[in-house]
Motif scaffolding. Structure first.
Motif, PDB file in Angstrom:
ATOM      1  N   ILE A  36       0.876  -1.162   0.000  1.00 20.86           N
ATOM      2  CA  ILE A  36       0.000   0.000   0.000  1.00 20.86           C
ATOM      3  C   ILE A  36       0.920   1.219   0.000  1.00 20.86           C
ATOM      4  CG2 ILE A  36      -1.968   1.112   1.087  1.00 20.86           C
ATOM      5  CD1 ILE A  36      -2.466  -1.788   0.255  1.00 20.86           C
ATOM      6  N   ARG A  37       0.974   1.930  -1.099  1.00 24.92           N
ATOM      7  CA  ARG A  37       1.983   2.969  -1.241  1.00 24.92           C
ATOM      8  C   ARG A  37       1.401   4.182  -1.945  1.00 24.92           C
ATOM      9  NH1 ARG A  37       5.653  -0.138  -5.896  1.00 24.92           N
ATOM     10  NH2 ARG A  37       4.019  -0.196  -7.476  1.00 24.92           N
ATOM     11  N   SER A  38       2.119   5.295  -1.865  1.00 30.49           N
ATOM     12  CA  SER A  38       1.714   6.515  -2.542  1.00 30.49           C
ATOM     13  C   SER A  38       2.133   6.448  -4.011  1.00 30.49           C
ATOM     14  CB  SER A  38       2.351   7.727  -1.868  1.00 30.49           C
ATOM     15  OG  SER A  38       3.761   7.697  -2.025  1.00 30.49           O
ATOM     16  N   VAL A  39       1.555   7.327  -4.808  1.00 36.13           N
ATOM     17  CA  VAL A  39       1.870   7.355  -6.242  1.00 36.13           C
ATOM     18  C   VAL A  39       3.332   7.730  -6.452  1.00 36.13           C
ATOM     19  CG1 VAL A  39       1.328   8.483  -8.423  1.00 36.13           C
ATOM     20  CG2 VAL A  39      -0.522   7.882  -6.848  1.00 36.13           C
ATOM     21  N   MET A  40       3.830   8.669  -5.676  1.00 38.09           N
ATOM     22  CA  MET A  40       5.221   9.090  -5.822  1.00 38.09           C
ATOM     23  C   MET A  40       6.168   7.959  -5.436  1.00 38.09           C
ATOM     24  SD  MET A  40       4.931  12.029  -7.066  1.00 38.09           S
ATOM     25  CE  MET A  40       6.673  12.471  -7.018  1.00 38.09           C
ATOM     26  N   THR A  41       5.818   7.218  -4.398  1.00 37.55           N
ATOM     27  CA  THR A  41       6.639   6.069  -4.010  1.00 37.55           C
ATOM     28  C   THR A  41       6.609   4.990  -5.082  1.00 37.55           C
ATOM     29  OG1 THR A  41       6.179   6.520  -1.675  1.00 37.55           O
ATOM     30  CG2 THR A  41       7.024   4.342  -2.212  1.00 37.55           C
ATOM     31  N   ALA A  42       5.458   4.831  -5.730  1.00 29.01           N
ATOM     32  CA  ALA A  42       5.350   3.843  -6.800  1.00 29.01           C
ATOM     33  C   ALA A  42       6.223   4.218  -7.988  1.00 29.01           C
ATOM     34  CB  ALA A  42       3.894   3.704  -7.230  1.00 29.01           C
ATOM     35  N   LYS A  43       6.267   5.515  -8.323  1.00 29.38           N
ATOM     36  CA  LYS A  43       7.105   5.941  -9.439  1.00 29.38           C
ATOM     37  C   LYS A  43       8.582   5.692  -9.153  1.00 29.38           C
ATOM     38  CE  LYS A  43       3.939   9.500 -11.179  1.00 29.38           C
ATOM     39  NZ  LYS A  43       3.758  10.954 -11.430  1.00 29.38           N
ATOM     40  N   ALA A  44       8.965   5.894  -7.894  1.00 30.03           N
ATOM     41  CA  ALA A  44      10.359   5.658  -7.523  1.00 30.03           C
ATOM     42  C   ALA A  44      10.656   4.191  -7.246  1.00 30.03           C
ATOM     43  CB  ALA A  44      10.710   6.492  -6.289  1.00 30.03           C
ATOM     44  N   LYS A  45       9.597   3.352  -7.235  1.00 25.27           N
ATOM     45  CA  LYS A  45       9.727   1.917  -6.976  1.00 25.27           C
ATOM     46  C   LYS A  45      10.431   1.640  -5.652  1.00 25.27           C
ATOM     47  CE  LYS A  45       9.839   0.750 -11.897  1.00 25.27           C
ATOM     48  NZ  LYS A  45      10.548   0.040 -12.998  1.00 25.27           N
ATOM     49  N   LEU A  46      10.088   2.459  -4.626  1.00 27.73           N
ATOM     50  CA  LEU A  46      10.735   2.303  -3.326  1.00 27.73           C
ATOM     51  C   LEU A  46      10.191   1.102  -2.561  1.00 27.73           C
ATOM     52  CD1 LEU A  46      10.924   6.029  -2.156  1.00 27.73           C
ATOM     53  CD2 LEU A  46      12.702   4.636  -3.233  1.00 27.73           C
TER      54      LEU A  46
END
Length: 324
Positions: free
Chosen positions: A110-120
């Motif tokens: 469960i992650r934020s969109v920005m975290t998803a873009k960075a694949k963190l």
């Protein structure tokens, strides 16, 4: 006389609350502290089992609470919320030994969109399925609670394989699953091999904890407060701020109405139980929206047709029809 009355505290008006210049805020939602003895706690006076009594483990009929053994280091580990559901941080999702030991076959981030873009929060282990739910803010979680529930339920039923009973389907009824797990446990002294899921976010205390509470609320049929208390009794470091509590409280009547509509539809024979792995729309989320061509209201009327394009029956401004 007036001066004497003004200086008499007994005759003056006193405010009930302290004056404040801050913005108005909703009332606080108080969550009772989790108990150390789940065997003696009942959420209501009915004969229904409490949330703890709805959980079956391979060691006993009730999954024991972890508060007795809670340590500061436990926040870096994952805790078992239900038999097929774990909650923890990213570090637990990357621990190969833990995933193999608990036979977890789905990692749900469960992650934020920005975290998803960075694949963190992206993690992939051999033989383990990875899924993610990406939101731009916590308020978007309310629209993803049912989607997360569908993913977890479908994965559990797919793990049962041939052992899946005929009456158990999506959406999983917690009481039916509890009865099946208990009978299976009494017969074979082990739990059925359903697919296990690890819910995680960066800390395992915020977004993923809210999704876990929403799943418990739907799965075991409890209230938002009961679900939060249940999750907190397993993972003591979870953080539910007031906005997240109100989000879960707002979701409670939504899923209750969906469940009631689904049960009534099944009892009337209007739809058959959903099957795992069908890839269709969840019965609790409803069918897809109708197109204009498929539009047909209860009176059998269709939109007014203008040429080849359907239009609304009323218009405003310069397009109004002159009725004079």
């Amino acid at each position: 006389m007036a001066s004497a009355a003004a200086h008499n505290p007994g005759n003056s008006h006193q405010p009930n609350n302290a004056y404040t210049a801050g913005l108005p805020a909703p009332p606080r939602i108080l969550i009772p502290p989790p108990t150390l003895n789940p065997e003696i706690r009942q959420f209501d006076g009915s004969n229904h089992p409490s949330l703890e009594h709805m959980v079956v483990s391979s060691e006993s009929s009730t999954l024991p609470t972890s508060l007795q053994d809670w340590k500061y280091e436990s926040r870096r580990e994952a805790q078992q919320i239900l038999n097929h559901l774990w909650l923890g941080p990213l570090s637990a999702a990357r621990t190969v030994e833990f995933v193999k030991r608990e036979n977890i076959t789905l990692l749900l981030a469960i992650r934020s969109v920005m975290t998803a873009k960075a694949k963190l929060l992206a993690t992939q282990l051999p033989g383990v399925r990875f899924e993610s739910i990406d939101v731009s803010g916590n308020q978007e979680l309310i629209g993803q609670f049912q989607h997360a529930t569908d993913i977890i339920d479908e994965h559990y039923l797919s793990g049962l394989g041939e052992n899946c009973p005929v009456g158990l389907s999506i959406p999983i009824n917690g009481r039916e699953l509890h009865a099946y797990q208990r009978s299976y446990f009494q017969a074979s002294r082990c739990l059925p091999p359903g697919g296990k899921t690890l819910l995680f976010c960066e800390s395992g205390n915020e977004r993923s904890a809210a999704v876990a509470a929403a799943y418990v609320m739907q799965h075991l049929g409890g209230s938002a407060v009961q679900a939060i208390q249940h999750v907190q009794s397993r993972r003591f470091c979870v953080c539910f701020d007031d906005s997240m509590k109100w989000l879960l409280l707002s979701y409670e009547p939504i899923w209750t109405a969906r469940r009631q509509a689904y049960v009534e539809s099944r009892s009337n024979g209007q739809l058959s139980p959903g099957q795992p792995g069908s890839g269709g729309v969840s019965p609790l989320r409803g069918d897809k929206k109708r197109t204009l061509e498929e539009y047909d209201d209860e009176d059998g009327e269709s939109p007014v047709q203008v040429g080849n394009r359907p239009s609304a029956p009323f218009a405003d401004g310069e397009h109004d029809t002159d009725m004079s």
